[in-house]
Motif scaffolding. Sequence first.
Motif, mmCIF file in Angstrom:
data_model
loop_
_atom_site.group_PDB
_atom_site.id
_atom_site.type_symbol
_atom_site.label_atom_id
_atom_site.label_comp_id
_atom_site.label_asym_id
_atom_site.label_seq_id
_atom_site.Cartn_x
_atom_site.Cartn_y
_atom_site.Cartn_z
ATOM 1 N N ASP A 325 56.672 -34.895 41.291
ATOM 2 C CA ASP A 325 55.535 -34.067 40.886
ATOM 3 C C ASP A 325 54.944 -34.540 39.568
ATOM 4 O OD1 ASP A 325 56.098 -32.617 43.120
ATOM 5 O OD2 ASP A 325 56.653 -30.768 42.098
ATOM 6 N N ILE A 326 55.810 -34.985 38.658
ATOM 7 C CA ILE A 326 55.296 -35.375 37.339
ATOM 8 C C ILE A 326 54.339 -36.554 37.446
ATOM 9 C CG2 ILE A 326 57.318 -34.500 36.111
ATOM 10 C CD1 ILE A 326 58.152 -37.436 35.666
ATOM 11 N N VAL A 327 54.541 -37.420 38.437
ATOM 12 C CA VAL A 327 53.635 -38.554 38.607
ATOM 13 C C VAL A 327 52.265 -38.062 39.060
ATOM 14 C CG1 VAL A 327 53.235 -40.741 39.782
ATOM 15 C CG2 VAL A 327 55.558 -40.072 39.149
ATOM 16 N N ALA A 328 52.250 -37.083 39.952
ATOM 17 C CA ALA A 328 50.983 -36.515 40.410
ATOM 18 C C ALA A 328 50.241 -35.861 39.254
ATOM 19 C CB ALA A 328 51.232 -35.508 41.530
ATOM 20 N N VAL A 329 50.971 -35.122 38.425
ATOM 21 C CA VAL A 329 50.333 -34.440 37.284
ATOM 22 C C VAL A 329 49.866 -35.461 36.252
ATOM 23 C CG1 VAL A 329 50.651 -32.745 35.448
ATOM 24 C CG2 VAL A 329 51.689 -32.357 37.684
ATOM 25 N N LYS A 330 50.683 -36.470 35.994
ATOM 26 C CA LYS A 330 50.285 -37.531 35.059
ATOM 27 C C LYS A 330 49.041 -38.257 35.584
ATOM 28 C CE LYS A 330 53.625 -39.971 33.259
ATOM 29 N NZ LYS A 330 54.656 -41.026 33.025
ATOM 30 N N SER A 331 48.947 -38.407 36.887
ATOM 31 C CA SER A 331 47.762 -39.034 37.482
ATOM 32 C C SER A 331 46.518 -38.194 37.214
ATOM 33 C CB SER A 331 47.960 -39.219 38.986
ATOM 34 O OG SER A 331 49.029 -40.100 39.252
ATOM 35 N N ILE A 332 46.642 -36.888 37.372
ATOM 36 C CA ILE A 332 45.503 -36.001 37.083
ATOM 37 C C ILE A 332 45.122 -36.106 35.609
ATOM 38 C CG2 ILE A 332 44.707 -33.606 37.001
ATOM 39 C CD1 ILE A 332 46.601 -33.032 39.346
ATOM 40 N N GLU A 333 46.110 -36.052 34.725
ATOM 41 C CA GLU A 333 45.832 -36.157 33.290
ATOM 42 C C GLU A 333 45.104 -37.460 32.969
ATOM 43 O OE1 GLU A 333 49.475 -33.545 31.308
ATOM 44 O OE2 GLU A 333 49.714 -35.713 31.553
ATOM 45 N N THR A 334 45.526 -38.541 33.602
ATOM 46 C CA THR A 334 44.906 -39.846 33.361
ATOM 47 C C THR A 334 43.459 -39.857 33.829
ATOM 48 O OG1 THR A 334 47.055 -40.935 33.605
ATOM 49 C CG2 THR A 334 45.092 -42.317 33.833
ATOM 50 N N LEU A 335 43.219 -39.368 35.033
ATOM 51 C CA LEU A 335 41.861 -39.360 35.580
ATOM 52 C C LEU A 335 40.939 -38.459 34.766
ATOM 53 C CD1 LEU A 335 42.867 -39.270 39.337
ATOM 54 C CD2 LEU A 335 41.581 -41.106 38.230
ATOM 55 N N ILE A 336 41.430 -37.297 34.364
ATOM 56 C CA ILE A 336 40.585 -36.376 33.600
ATOM 57 C C ILE A 336 40.313 -36.915 32.199
ATOM 58 C CG2 ILE A 336 40.436 -34.051 32.618
ATOM 59 C CD1 ILE A 336 39.948 -34.155 35.630
ATOM 60 N N THR A 337 41.302 -37.554 31.585
ATOM 61 C CA THR A 337 41.074 -38.154 30.270
ATOM 62 C C THR A 337 40.024 -39.250 30.352
ATOM 63 O OG1 THR A 337 43.203 -37.603 29.259
ATOM 64 C CG2 THR A 337 42.156 -39.612 28.503
ATOM 65 N N ASN A 338 39.953 -39.969 31.469
ATOM 66 C CA ASN A 338 38.975 -41.052 31.634
ATOM 67 C C ASN A 338 37.630 -40.576 32.181
ATOM 68 O OD1 ASN A 338 40.729 -43.011 30.647
ATOM 69 N ND2 ASN A 338 41.612 -43.416 32.662
ATOM 70 N N TRP A 339 37.480 -39.301 32.385
ATOM 71 C CA TRP A 339 36.234 -38.698 32.842
ATOM 72 C C TRP A 339 35.202 -38.748 31.708
ATOM 73 C CZ3 TRP A 339 36.354 -32.733 34.234
ATOM 74 C CH2 TRP A 339 35.055 -32.272 34.508
ATOM 75 N N ARG A 340 34.009 -39.301 32.021
ATOM 76 C CA ARG A 340 32.900 -39.298 31.069
ATOM 77 C C ARG A 340 31.718 -38.557 31.698
ATOM 78 N NH1 ARG A 340 36.482 -41.437 28.829
ATOM 79 N NH2 ARG A 340 36.618 -39.248 28.261
ATOM 80 N N SER A 341 31.056 -37.769 30.878
ATOM 81 C CA SER A 341 29.896 -36.999 31.318
ATOM 82 C C SER A 341 28.616 -37.797 31.100
ATOM 83 C CB SER A 341 29.837 -35.685 30.544
ATOM 84 O OG SER A 341 29.827 -35.950 29.148
ATOM 85 N N PRO A 342 27.489 -37.344 31.657
ATOM 86 C CA PRO A 342 26.239 -38.084 31.484
ATOM 87 C C PRO A 342 25.887 -38.306 30.011
ATOM 88 C CG PRO A 342 25.985 -36.448 33.209
ATOM 89 C CD PRO A 342 27.324 -36.195 32.580
ATOM 90 N N ALA A 343 25.512 -39.526 29.705
ATOM 91 C CA ALA A 343 25.097 -39.902 28.350
ATOM 92 C C ALA A 343 24.431 -41.260 28.437
ATOM 93 C CB ALA A 343 26.293 -39.953 27.398
#
Length: 749
Positions: A325-343
Motif C-alpha cells: 500500500d505504501i508504494v501506491a500512496v507514495k505514487s500518488i504523492e509523487t504524481l500530485i507533487t509534480n502536478w502543475r496548474s495553468p501558467a
Amino acid sequence: MKKTLLLGLISFLVVACSGNEIEYKKEINRENYINILNIQGEPKEFTYFEPRKESDKLGTNYINSFVDLGAWHGYYQPEYKKYNLYGGFAGPFYLAEEYAANLSESFNKIEILNKETNKKYNLSEAEVKFQYIPGKLIQTYILDEISLRLELIFVTNRTALIKTEILNKTENVLKLDLNWSGELYDKLGKWNEKNKRYEYISLKNKLKNSENGVLVDFKKNRLVWDYLIGEEAEFKIKHSLPVETKIYSKKYISKAKSLEILPKKEFVSYTTESYTFTRDESKKENILLEEILKNPEKYYKENANRWQGYLEKTIGKSNKNQKYDIVAVKSIETLITNWRSPAGAIKHDGITPSVSYKWFNGFWAWDSWKQAVATANFNEELAKNNIRALFDYQIKKDDKIRPQDSGAIIDAIFYNKDEERGGDGGNWNERNSKPALASWAVWETYKVSKDTDFLKEMYPKLKEYHEWWYKNRDFNQNGVAEYGGMVHKFNNTSDEIILAAAWESGMDNAVRFDVDGVGSDDIGVKVLENKNYEGELVGYSINQESVDLNSFLYAEKIYLAEMSKILGYSNDRKYYLESAKSLKEYINRNMFDEKTGYYYDLQIGENGEKKLLVNRGKGTEGYIPLWANVATKKQAAKVVQNILDENVMNTYLPFPTSAKDNPKYNPKKYWRGPVWLDQAYFGIVALDNYGYKNEAKELTVKLFENSEGLLGDAPIRENYNPENGEGLHCSNFSWSASVYYLLYKNYLK
C-alpha cells in the motif's frame, strides 16, 4: 491538578493529530502513511540543487519536496538538529517558470517570547517531530511550558495555508510576543562539472511591506537561461494576526501584538504563502486570501476529504495497510507533487516528469499519456486535463510555422514557448513527436470516468494525430510507419534528424538507433525524406520500421474502433478494424524472428529491400506486440521464454531496456540496460494478455521488492539498475510512479 493536566494534554494531542475529532476520523488512512517519503533537508541557494551522488550530478534536487493542487512552489521539512530551520518549513522552493530555485533556507520562522521573563522559547530544547502525511506537513515542538504545532496544506494552485497552534501547558496565564522572520537568498548557484565547483550570479529580488506580512518582488530577473522569471512575479506572506513588518535589506521581521493564553488553553493563528506570476493572478489570489483567512478550517477539512478520497479510490476503505500500500500512496504523492496548474503557455493542468530535476518542469507527450492512465483512477479531471494540455498545441492546418504537420502532437511544452512561437524558452520542442499512445490514454481514462463527452471531444483530435503518422512518417506509403523528425531548423543534419527520431521513440540512446549499426552487413541508420503528392518535404523518417511504433499504432486502431462504436461512427469502426488486421499480419510476418523467438525493427532501403535487425540485439521494444495483442499465441510463447529467461529479461530487477544478452547491454547506461518502469509495465501486461498471469504477478513482485528504497522512505526513481535495483538518474519520477500505481491496482491489490 494532575487530572486537569492530563485532560489538557489529551485535548492537545487530539488537536495535534487532526484539528478536530471529526477530521481525525476522516484521516485514519492518511495517518498510516506518515513519512513514507523522506522530504527532510537543508535547502541551499542552488538552481540545480546539490547532487546526491554521482548519478545525480546533472541536477537532481537532493531533497524531496511537497507540493499540492498544481502550485509552482513547495516545501521541505527540516532535518533533525538543524536548529536554524526550526519553527518553520524549510524553503520554499519556487519554479522560476521552468527552473527551480530556493527562496530561503526557511523563509517564515516563528519565534515565541515570554513577555514577562523576556525569554525566547528555545525550540532546539523541545521534543520535536516532523511529519509528512499525504497532503499535509506537520511540525510539533513540545517544551515544558508550551507546545507548538504547525500544519501546512495547499488551498489553491498558488497558495499554501499554515496553521499555528500554541498550547499553554502551565497553570498560569502566559503573555507572549510572536515574531516571524526570514532571509532571502541573494544569489543563485549552479554546479560547474568541468571545474568541480558552484558558480554564482546575484539576484535582484527585493523585500517589501504588504498587508499583515511581507512580499518578495522578483523584479527583472530574466538574467540567464537557468533563471527565467517575469517582472510581475511575487511571493507573499499574509498573517491572520495584525503584524508590523520591518525590512533590513534581504531580511525581515513581522511582529504581532502581545497576546495572552489562559491556562491549559490553546491559541490558533493562520498564515498564507502565495506565489503568483502575474498581476492578474495576484489580484485574484488576494480576493481568495480574504475568504481563506475568514474560514481556514473549511480548507483543512476539504484537504482531508480530498486526500482521503485519493486513498479510498486506490486502497479502499478497509484500511488494512498491506505491505505494498505504501508504494501506491507514495505514487500518488509523487504524481500530485509534480502536478502543475495553468501558467504561461500551459493552458490546462498536467503532470511534469519531476519537479526535482532541472529540465523536467514541462509536459511531455508520452509521459502525459502514462500519467493520465494512472491518475484517472483517483483524480479524473487531472487525468483529462493532462491529456488536453498537449492537445492544446496540436498542429493545425493553418499553422504559420509547420502546417505540413497538421494533426501532430509535439514532443514537449513548457511555461515558455520557443523563439519561433514568440517565447524565450529553450525546452519547448517541436522537432519530433512521441510514440502513439494518446488513444490508449483517452480510452483508459474513459473506462474509469465513463465520460462520453470527453470521448466525443477527443475523438476527432485523435483521428488527426493517427493520420499524421501515415502522412509524415511512412516513407514508402505501405501503411507501416517509422520514427523520424519534423522539418525544423534544428533538424538540419542527418545526425540531428536521427537524434530527433530517437527522441520520438522515447528511447533516446537505444542500441537500435546506433548510427553505424551493428555488424558488417548493417548499413546503419539513414535519413529518408518524406514528401507529399506535390513533392513538398513534409518530414523525415529513419530507414527502419520500428516494431514498437507499429504495435502502438495497431493498438490505437483498436481503441479508435472502440470509440467509434460508442460514438456511432460505423464507417470509422470498419476502417480501423480492417487496417488493424492488415498491420497485424505485416508485423507478425516481417518483424518476428523464429530462431531467437523475438520481435525486432525492420530496416528498409530506398529500393524496397528489407532486413530484420536481429543483429542489434533484443530490447524491450520486442515484446510490445504482446502488449498490443498483435502476436499469435505461438509467437507470444517464444517471446515469453525470453522474458522469463534470467539471461535475457528476467534479471534481479526484470525488464532491462537492452536485454542482458544484448552485446551492448550496460546496466547503468540510460536506455541500454536500466529498467524503465513504463517498459516493465508493458512487459507485465504482455504476459497477462497471453495468459501468463502467475508469471506477471511474480515479476511484478520483483519490481516492488527489488527497487532500491521503494518499500522504505526513498523516492521513486526514473530508472533502476537491473542487476542490483539501484535507483538511477532523476528522483520523484512521474511515469515510474504511474506504473507502480497501475501494477499495484491491477496485480497486487
